[in-house]
Each structure stands twice: as C-alpha cells, then as structure tokens.
Write an enzyme that holds these catalytic residues in place. Structure first.
Site, PDB file in Angstrom:
ATOM      1  N   TYR A  67       0.829  -1.222   0.107  1.00 31.48           N
ATOM      2  CA  TYR A  67      -0.101  -0.093   0.065  1.00 31.48           C
ATOM      3  C   TYR A  67       1.025   1.295  -0.044  1.00 31.48           C
ATOM      4  O   TYR A  67       0.729   2.287  -0.787  1.00 31.48           O
ATOM      5  CB  TYR A  67      -1.035  -0.185   1.130  1.00 31.48           C
ATOM      6  CG  TYR A  67      -2.418  -0.783   0.858  1.00 31.48           C
ATOM      7  CD1 TYR A  67      -3.215  -0.301   0.165  1.00 31.48           C
ATOM      8  CD2 TYR A  67      -2.409  -1.958   0.995  1.00 31.48           C
ATOM      9  CE1 TYR A  67      -4.444  -1.063  -0.355  1.00 31.48           C
ATOM     10  CE2 TYR A  67      -3.496  -2.896   0.724  1.00 31.48           C
ATOM     11  CZ  TYR A  67      -4.486  -2.288  -0.020  1.00 31.48           C
ATOM     12  OH  TYR A  67      -5.702  -3.037  -0.420  1.00 31.48           O
ATOM     13  N   GLN A 101     -15.467   2.829  -6.851  1.00 34.12           N
ATOM     14  CA  GLN A 101     -14.714   1.861  -5.946  1.00 34.12           C
ATOM     15  C   GLN A 101     -13.271   1.950  -5.905  1.00 34.12           C
ATOM     16  O   GLN A 101     -12.540   1.231  -5.013  1.00 34.12           O
ATOM     17  CB  GLN A 101     -14.961   0.359  -6.998  1.00 34.12           C
ATOM     18  CG  GLN A 101     -16.371  -0.224  -7.168  1.00 34.12           C
ATOM     19  CD  GLN A 101     -16.446  -0.916  -8.409  1.00 34.12           C
ATOM     20  OE1 GLN A 101     -16.066  -2.298  -7.926  1.00 34.12           O
ATOM     21  NE2 GLN A 101     -16.682  -0.798  -9.473  1.00 34.12           N
ATOM     22  N   ASP A 104      -8.127   5.791  -4.887  1.00 32.97           N
ATOM     23  CA  ASP A 104      -7.210   6.846  -5.352  1.00 32.97           C
ATOM     24  C   ASP A 104      -7.524   8.303  -5.053  1.00 32.97           C
ATOM     25  O   ASP A 104      -6.469   9.359  -5.438  1.00 32.97           O
ATOM     26  CB  ASP A 104      -6.699   6.485  -6.731  1.00 32.97           C
ATOM     27  CG  ASP A 104      -7.848   6.645  -7.809  1.00 32.97           C
ATOM     28  OD1 ASP A 104      -8.682   7.554  -7.490  1.00 32.97           O
ATOM     29  OD2 ASP A 104      -7.484   6.008  -8.746  1.00 32.97           O
ATOM     30  N   HIS A 119     -15.043   1.789  -1.439  1.00 33.91           N
ATOM     31  CA  HIS A 119     -14.050   0.825  -0.964  1.00 33.91           C
ATOM     32  C   HIS A 119     -12.973   1.512  -0.097  1.00 33.91           C
ATOM     33  O   HIS A 119     -11.824   1.114   0.108  1.00 33.91           O
ATOM     34  CB  HIS A 119     -13.032   0.065  -1.968  1.00 33.91           C
ATOM     35  CG  HIS A 119     -14.175  -0.878  -2.624  1.00 33.91           C
ATOM     36  ND1 HIS A 119     -13.821  -1.425  -3.856  1.00 33.91           N
ATOM     37  CD2 HIS A 119     -15.368  -1.424  -2.535  1.00 33.91           C
ATOM     38  CE1 HIS A 119     -15.082  -2.219  -4.308  1.00 33.91           C
ATOM     39  NE2 HIS A 119     -15.797  -2.424  -3.368  1.00 33.91           N
ATOM     40  N   GLY A 187     -15.390   1.794 -16.556  1.00 39.38           N
ATOM     41  CA  GLY A 187     -14.236   1.240 -16.203  1.00 39.38           C
ATOM     42  C   GLY A 187     -14.168   0.453 -15.195  1.00 39.38           C
ATOM     43  O   GLY A 187     -12.990   0.087 -14.334  1.00 39.38           O
ATOM     44  N   SER A 189     -14.606  -4.299 -14.027  1.00 41.59           N
ATOM     45  CA  SER A 189     -14.729  -5.424 -14.477  1.00 41.59           C
ATOM     46  C   SER A 189     -16.139  -6.031 -14.235  1.00 41.59           C
ATOM     47  O   SER A 189     -16.694  -7.078 -14.455  1.00 41.59           O
ATOM     48  CB  SER A 189     -13.746  -6.164 -14.162  1.00 41.59           C
ATOM     49  OG  SER A 189     -13.648  -6.173 -12.775  1.00 41.59           O
ATOM     50  N   ASN A 213     -16.195   0.950 -21.362  1.00 37.41           N
ATOM     51  CA  ASN A 213     -15.034   0.121 -21.285  1.00 37.41           C
ATOM     52  C   ASN A 213     -14.555  -0.649 -22.431  1.00 37.41           C
ATOM     53  O   ASN A 213     -15.198  -0.865 -23.350  1.00 37.41           O
ATOM     54  CB  ASN A 213     -15.702  -1.347 -20.384  1.00 37.41           C
ATOM     55  CG  ASN A 213     -14.503  -2.070 -19.457  1.00 37.41           C
ATOM     56  OD1 ASN A 213     -13.537  -2.211 -20.170  1.00 37.41           O
ATOM     57  ND2 ASN A 213     -14.817  -2.234 -18.239  1.00 37.41           N
TER      58      ASN A 213
END
Ligand code: BJW
Length: 244
Positions: A67, A101, A104, A119, A187, A189, A213
């Site tokens: 991390y 999600q 950043d 998250h 973007g 999955s 995507n």
C-alpha cells in the site's frame, strides 16, 4: 466513435444520474487497474491475495509495504479527461451521484462533489484493532506503524475482500441506484460484489444503462448502450455532444 443521439438525449433530459467507476477510469492517469499485472517489485504478487485481512494478519509488513508503494504512485498521478468529464456532467445535472470503487482520490482531486467511496481511501489510515481513523503516529518508518492509542498495527482505510462495506455508504449507493434515470458503469470489470450489484439494482428501475469499457464484462448484456473504448476519450466525446 459514434455516440447515439438517443443516448445524448437521455443524458440531457435525466434528472438523476449515477456513475459507478472502477479502476479503468484511472488507467489513463497511469495507475494500473486492479486485475492488471502489477509492475516492478510487485509483479510476482496477485493483488487478490494481498487485499485481504487474512494476508495482513499473516504478513502485515508485506501488505503495508504494497500500500505504501501504491500510495506513492497514486500521489504522483493526476486526474485525466475522464475524471474531468464527470465533473462537467455533475455540473449539468440536477442530481448526480458518483459512486467509486477506487481508493485513489482522483475524482475528488478533479473536483467532483457528490462522491460515494465504496472501498475507502488509500490516503486515510486506521487502527486495525480499534477501527478508528488515525492521523499521526510515531515511528513513521516502521512497517506497519503502531496505533498511538492501543499499539495495534495501523492499516489503510480501505475495504478488503471478505470485509463488510460501511453499511451507511453502501445504503447511500443502493438508494442512488434505485432512484436514477441514467446509470453509467465506467471502467469496472463488474466482478466484485456488492458494487457489481448496483447496475442490476438500477435495471429494476426503468432507467437507461450505459457501459464504458474497452472490454466486455458480465453485465454488458444488461446495458442499453455499450461504448467500447478508453473512458478518457469516450467521456470527453460524450460531454462534447451534451454541451454543444
Ligand atoms: C478501462 C480502461 C480505460 C482498462 N478506460 N476502462 C462469490 C460470488 C459473489 C461474491 C463473492 C464470492 N466470493 C466472495 C465474494 C464476495 C467478494 C467478491 O465480490 N469477490 C469476487 C472476486 C467474487 N466481495 C467482498 O468480499 C466484499 N465484501 C463483502 O462481500 O462483504 C460480505 C462478506 C463478509 C465476509 C465474508 C464474505 C463476504 C468486499 C469487496 C472489497 C473489494 N476491495 C478491493 C480492494 C480495495 C483496496 C485496494 O484497491 O487495494 O477493491 S478488490 C478490487 O476490486 C478493488 C476494486 O475497487 C474492486 C473492483 O475492481 P475494478 O475497479 O472493477 O478493477 P478491475 O481491475 O477488476 O477492472 C478494470 C476494468 O477497467 C476492466 O474491465 C478493464 O477492461 C477496464 N479498463 N482500461 C475504461 N482506459
């Protein structure tokens, strides 16, 4: 790429828009996606094996160091045209919820306002025992550092596999998905739950579903529109169509 006129009209007339983003939106900022091979020192590790409480228990130094490496990479990166297009879309929309999600912070850095971070955020740190946020600690070089209060290990304030999401945050995301006119999945999955459930929840409503995507995902067939391509390029083009 051709953007369908009906899609543009749906976005212009929508009162409530939800955008769910995943690691792909930050790919053009130079941040590797979660399931993409990691680079350098970390290429031999699978992120799915590191982002778990079990991995932290077994080897706290390894997980903390991973991390720290990612935090450093992320802190040097900047929002890209995809992040900025979503800031514009928020300004143009009566009610806009950005569910991410990503950990950043790039949506916030770009200027998005109504953000739901599913998250967590890599720039926050918490005590692994007390679950409280910690801003300052001694021995900053120890890996991981210790909580100034209970001496337990500190960890990033992110949600790992097998951990529950904050119920209030998840509830806010579900409520937004249940009530929107347009839902954009960008973007991601769509492999990780409960986030992957949000477009399914939205589909129970009579809303327009759009996926952006370069690749197909398990929910592509659910979509009203599929815009195949990098989100920075597609979202910028979409905003040009909306604003003209
Ligand atoms: C571009 C692009 C460009 C590239 N432009 N796009 C079996 C069935 C169902 C569920 C489960 C199951 N077994 C276990 C579960 C539950 C589990 C889960 O979903 N697992 C699945 C893998 C199956 N979920 C959980 O554990 C969650 N908690 C939970 O369910 O609690 C209840 C529970 C309690 C106790 C026990 C069991 C359950 C928690 C999930 C937390 C996820 N956390 C992570 C790590 C966060 C911190 C960190 O980053 O280190 O979140 S995992 C990782 O995946 C990260 C991401 O946010 C998340 C989603 O990934 P994302 O964003 O979609 O990235 P990628 O890499 O997968 O995809 C990138 C996409 O971008 C691709 O599609 C590319 O094509 C695209 N792309 N370039 C646009 N330029």
């Amino acid at each position: 790429m051709r953007i369908p006129k009906r899609l543009v009209n749906d976005l212009i007339s929508a009162k409530k828009i939800v955008a769910l983003t995943g690691a792909g939106i930050s790919a053009e900022s130079g941040i590797p996606t979660f399931r993409e091979a990691q680079t350098g020192l970390w290429s031999k590790y699978d992120p799915q094996d590191l982002a778990t409480p079990q991995a932290f228990k077994k080897n706290p130094k390894l997980v903390w160091d991973w991390y720290s490496w990612r935090r450093e990479l992320i802190s040097k990166s900047h929002p890209n045209p995809g992040h900025y297009a979503l800031v514009e879309l928020e300004k143009q929309t009566q009610s806009f919820t950005l569910i991410t999600q990503n950990i950043d912070n790039l949506h916030s850095k770009a200027g998005s306002k109504n953000i739901v971070e599913l998250h967590g955020n890599i720039f926050r740190t918490k005590c692994s025992i007390e679950n409280t946020l910690v801003n300052k600690w001694d021995q900053p070089r120890s890996s991981p550092p210790r909580c100034p209060n209970c001496r337990g290990y500190l960890r990033p304030d992110v949600v790992w596999f097998n951990e529950n999401l904050d119920p209030k945050i998840l509830q806010a995301a579900v409520k937004a998905a249940e009530n929107c006119d347009v839902f954009l999945s960008i973007g991601t999955s769509s492999l990780v739950y409960p986030a992957a459930n949000l477009p399914i929840i939205a589909s129970h409503n009579d809303c327009t579903l759009i996926e952006i995507n370069p690749s197909s995902t398990p929910i592509t067939s659910l979509m009203d529109y599929v815009l195949k391509g990098a989100s920075g390029i597609v979202l910028q083009k979409l905003m040009e169509c909306i604003i003209q």
